[in-house]
Design a protein around this motif. Sequence first.
Motif, mmCIF file in Angstrom:
data_model
loop_
_atom_site.group_PDB
_atom_site.id
_atom_site.type_symbol
_atom_site.label_atom_id
_atom_site.label_comp_id
_atom_site.label_asym_id
_atom_site.label_seq_id
_atom_site.Cartn_x
_atom_site.Cartn_y
_atom_site.Cartn_z
ATOM 1 N N TRP A 157 0.837 -1.199 0.000
ATOM 2 C CA TRP A 157 0.000 0.000 0.000
ATOM 3 C C TRP A 157 0.874 1.252 0.000
ATOM 4 C CZ3 TRP A 157 -0.074 3.919 3.654
ATOM 5 C CH2 TRP A 157 -1.063 4.895 3.487
ATOM 6 N N ALA A 158 1.910 1.255 0.837
ATOM 7 C CA ALA A 158 2.778 2.426 0.938
ATOM 8 C C ALA A 158 3.494 2.694 -0.384
ATOM 9 C CB ALA A 158 3.791 2.218 2.063
ATOM 10 N N LYS A 159 4.009 1.660 -1.013
ATOM 11 C CA LYS A 159 4.745 1.854 -2.269
ATOM 12 C C LYS A 159 3.813 2.325 -3.377
ATOM 13 C CE LYS A 159 8.763 -1.017 -1.643
ATOM 14 N NZ LYS A 159 9.728 -1.825 -2.391
ATOM 15 N N ALA A 160 2.581 1.814 -3.389
ATOM 16 C CA ALA A 160 1.622 2.262 -4.393
ATOM 17 C C ALA A 160 1.312 3.740 -4.236
ATOM 18 C CB ALA A 160 0.335 1.441 -4.296
ATOM 19 N N ARG A 161 1.407 4.249 -3.003
ATOM 20 C CA ARG A 161 1.131 5.658 -2.724
ATOM 21 C C ARG A 161 2.402 6.508 -2.650
ATOM 22 N NH1 ARG A 161 -4.142 7.373 -1.315
ATOM 23 N NH2 ARG A 161 -5.575 5.746 -1.977
ATOM 24 N N LEU A 162 3.543 5.952 -3.085
ATOM 25 C CA LEU A 162 4.831 6.672 -3.081
ATOM 26 C C LEU A 162 5.232 7.101 -1.675
ATOM 27 C CD1 LEU A 162 4.227 8.879 -6.259
ATOM 28 C CD2 LEU A 162 5.839 6.995 -6.085
ATOM 29 N N VAL A 163 4.937 6.256 -0.692
ATOM 30 C CA VAL A 163 5.227 6.559 0.709
ATOM 31 C C VAL A 163 6.456 5.767 1.145
ATOM 32 C CG1 VAL A 163 4.371 6.428 3.075
ATOM 33 C CG2 VAL A 163 2.809 7.025 1.213
ATOM 34 N N PRO A 164 7.574 6.426 1.453
ATOM 35 C CA PRO A 164 8.754 5.703 1.942
ATOM 36 C C PRO A 164 8.563 5.278 3.392
ATOM 37 C CG PRO A 164 9.168 8.059 1.959
ATOM 38 C CD PRO A 164 7.817 7.874 1.333
ATOM 39 N N ALA A 165 9.477 4.448 3.884
ATOM 40 C CA ALA A 165 9.368 3.951 5.258
ATOM 41 C C ALA A 165 9.348 5.095 6.264
ATOM 42 C CB ALA A 165 10.528 2.998 5.554
ATOM 43 N N SER A 166 10.125 6.145 5.993
ATOM 44 C CA SER A 166 10.220 7.260 6.937
ATOM 45 C C SER A 166 8.904 8.017 7.093
ATOM 46 C CB SER A 166 11.313 8.230 6.485
ATOM 47 O OG SER A 166 11.012 8.746 5.190
ATOM 48 N N GLN A 167 8.013 7.923 6.104
ATOM 49 C CA GLN A 167 6.747 8.650 6.147
ATOM 50 C C GLN A 167 5.539 7.749 6.379
ATOM 51 O OE1 GLN A 167 6.310 12.065 5.951
ATOM 52 N NE2 GLN A 167 8.521 12.037 6.225
ATOM 53 N N TYR A 168 5.779 6.447 6.525
ATOM 54 C CA TYR A 168 4.649 5.519 6.624
ATOM 55 C C TYR A 168 3.734 5.852 7.798
ATOM 56 C CZ TYR A 168 1.834 1.489 7.685
ATOM 57 O OH TYR A 168 0.757 0.696 8.005
ATOM 58 N N GLU A 169 4.305 6.097 8.963
ATOM 59 C CA GLU A 169 3.490 6.299 10.157
ATOM 60 C C GLU A 169 2.549 7.492 9.986
ATOM 61 O OE1 GLU A 169 4.108 6.457 15.021
ATOM 62 O OE2 GLU A 169 5.841 6.523 13.675
ATOM 63 N N VAL A 170 3.080 8.594 9.452
ATOM 64 C CA VAL A 170 2.278 9.804 9.272
ATOM 65 C C VAL A 170 1.189 9.579 8.225
ATOM 66 C CG1 VAL A 170 2.341 12.194 8.470
ATOM 67 C CG2 VAL A 170 4.127 11.340 9.995
ATOM 68 N N GLU A 171 1.568 8.975 7.089
ATOM 69 C CA GLU A 171 0.606 8.811 5.996
ATOM 70 C C GLU A 171 -0.454 7.768 6.325
ATOM 71 O OE1 GLU A 171 0.319 10.701 3.414
ATOM 72 O OE2 GLU A 171 2.026 11.886 4.104
ATOM 73 N N ALA A 172 -0.084 6.745 7.080
ATOM 74 C CA ALA A 172 -1.068 5.742 7.476
ATOM 75 C C ALA A 172 -2.132 6.370 8.371
ATOM 76 C CB ALA A 172 -0.392 4.574 8.169
ATOM 77 N N ALA A 173 -1.698 7.232 9.300
ATOM 78 C CA ALA A 173 -2.652 7.914 10.177
ATOM 79 C C ALA A 173 -3.529 8.861 9.373
ATOM 80 C CB ALA A 173 -1.909 8.671 11.266
ATOM 81 N N ARG A 174 -2.923 9.572 8.416
ATOM 82 C CA ARG A 174 -3.688 10.518 7.605
ATOM 83 C C ARG A 174 -4.745 9.788 6.771
ATOM 84 N NH1 ARG A 174 0.330 13.645 4.886
ATOM 85 N NH2 ARG A 174 0.222 15.050 6.676
ATOM 86 N N ALA A 175 -4.416 8.575 6.327
ATOM 87 C CA ALA A 175 -5.350 7.809 5.504
ATOM 88 C C ALA A 175 -6.369 7.041 6.339
ATOM 89 C CB ALA A 175 -4.581 6.839 4.614
ATOM 90 N N GLY A 176 -6.227 7.086 7.666
ATOM 91 C CA GLY A 176 -7.163 6.379 8.530
ATOM 92 C C GLY A 176 -6.992 4.877 8.498
ATOM 93 N N ARG A 177 -5.781 4.396 8.178
ATOM 94 C CA ARG A 177 -5.547 2.955 8.135
ATOM 95 C C ARG A 177 -5.432 2.393 9.548
ATOM 96 N NH1 ARG A 177 -4.642 0.890 3.228
ATOM 97 N NH2 ARG A 177 -3.598 -0.996 3.921
#
Length: 705
Positions: A157-177
């Motif tokens: 999911w992260a790679k499909a959204r161009l989200v690197p490991a360093s940003q996963y935590e922030v982007e996962a919360a923003r996406a409501g995962r």
Amino acid sequence: MEALLRDLDERQREAVATPASPLCILAGAGSGKTRVLTRRIAHRVLTGDADAPHVLALTFTRKAAGELRSRLARLGVGGSNGDASSAANVVAGTFHAVAYAQLRRRWADRGERPPALLERKLRILGPIVGNRRPDGRRGTVGSPAVQPADIASEIEWAKARLVPASQYEVEAARAGRTPPVPAAQIAAWYERYEAEKKRRGVVDFDDLLTLAARAFETDDEFAATQRWRFRHLFVDEFQDVNPVQFHLLRGWLGGRDDLCVVGDPNQAIYSWNGADPRLLANFDQLFPGATTVRLDHNYRSTPQVVSTAAAVLGDSSGTDSGTEGGDGAPQAHRPDGPLPTIRSFSSEKAEANGIAAAIRRQHGPTRPWSSFAVLTRTNAQALVFEEALRSAQIPFRIRGAGRFLDQPEIVEALIALDADAARGVLFAGFVSDLEAMVRDGTGSEERLANLQNLVRLTREYTALDAAPSAGAFRSWLTATARDDEPDAPGDGGRVGDAVEVVTFHRAKGLEWPVVFVAGLERGLVPIARAESDEAEAEERRLLYVALTRAEEQLHCSWAERRTFGEAAVARHPSPWLADIEDAVARLAGDDVRRPPPENVRRFVERERARRAGRARSPLRTGPAALGDAPHPGVFAALKAWRSKAARAAQVPAHVIFHDTTLAAVAEACPATRDALLEIPGLGPVKAERYGDELLRLVAEHGHTA
């Protein structure tokens, strides 16, 4: 040219012949999407507006790409047999297959050794995750362990959204995962996974798109070559495109506007896996000056099926599709058929046996087994239907029961390929031997069907790689067919005539005369993990996809009890069965829909008026919105409760409820569960989970100023 347009309706003809570019074709279920797409390509080629060798049609599956090539061949712009076996053909392939072929050519031209392709993430993730508990600590015997496959899904999911490991935590919360373990732990494992890949010199399936997109940005010669090769781009199922695929598409375009996309916002069902339906919804903003053509006729299903399916959409379509709530259902062109049915069973076994009996009753000379399909929300539900169909001696196929590359004849053929390569036999020699094996016709129909698929794959690969080799083909095959399934039926089935048991997701793009949609219960439809408003809306669209697979007959059912482990648990019907019941009642001339309570009705009308006003003006100058004047005591109590619930669940507050939803509850002050469900933004999943608490807080604080 006349033949290309003769049997099309007005909107289809416009989509095929318009000179507009970029072009977005919104094609609803059963609207002739593939016919329009292939005829547009053929129309442009035959009028000289596009050159066939410079056309690239992108799909999401090999099967879809093969169908495009086959249809184009019949229209006179493809190979004689529909395969991409000539440089004069339109190239049709998946994003990954085309990107990988381009990367291999680039590596060869630069004299670089290509990295090995990691077939399965679990080979690296397994040792990294190990026997860990959800808190990241080492587990003990009997303790619940984290499944590496779940971590792989989050990384994908992260790679499909161009989200690197360093940003996963922030982007996962923003996406409501809601990942299976804390987001920080997944980010740590994600980082270790990337480091281990680099150490081993391998790339995974998801890296192919990122590497190709990066090559367009950093290698001017590569970019110029590929943009010269592919000048006219077409994308099927655009609602399923994810950000990394869109990034690569931008690379192929290089600022040009020769692009045509086809999609349906009501069939956007993969955002949980990284797809971004907003790319389709905002196409005219991403490509200023774009033209949109909407196909609003349904040629697949009866009027009864079309109306019933449209009724479940609610406000779940990403755009104004014209089908929300069923009031603007597409125009059906098939003759009238029977009314859809709704039935409850005492248990999941009774449901499966009842459906098997119904199929056997209808089966006959004019209704083969292949006319029937049973659709379920999850793979796990298939087992009980497998048992019931086998007991009833009905041939069946469980879609997804096996991977193409794992079939014995495919394994043997690839071993032979490796042996040929070791002896210095050219790749063309292997292809000739394989074709002779198919012509020989020995073995079962299933074996020959799989080998014929392999022959088609060799031709697809040869069309993409000017210097084909055994090693490159093995890697390309892994990339393009890793998730594919055999085309022949599974246990109990004969090739070409078997009942299909398919999940809602896998049913997309397919159709049958008679469809049974089973397990329509809370917790399955919508699935229990669909906690956010966006996820719930996607679940509605997923049900819509399932219902629109039916051509003539649609049968819906649910089980009053379902066994989990050794316990039989009471079940409740899906909240969306009420929409289906209302639609069927209206079709029967018996509109039984009861109006909502008066206080809620006023707020709903205001909310609809507000939405209409906002659609007309980006400055939001429409009527006041529901929630603009919340009861202060109730609103404060609701926000305090939400903060406590969010801390307990270790999720951001907005994952529980958005402020706008709480404000709407505080203004409406509902007194019953039915009234609560009428409030916009509060779906049945959250009403089931939090409804009692919301009603309690409203009752306690509603009398205070």
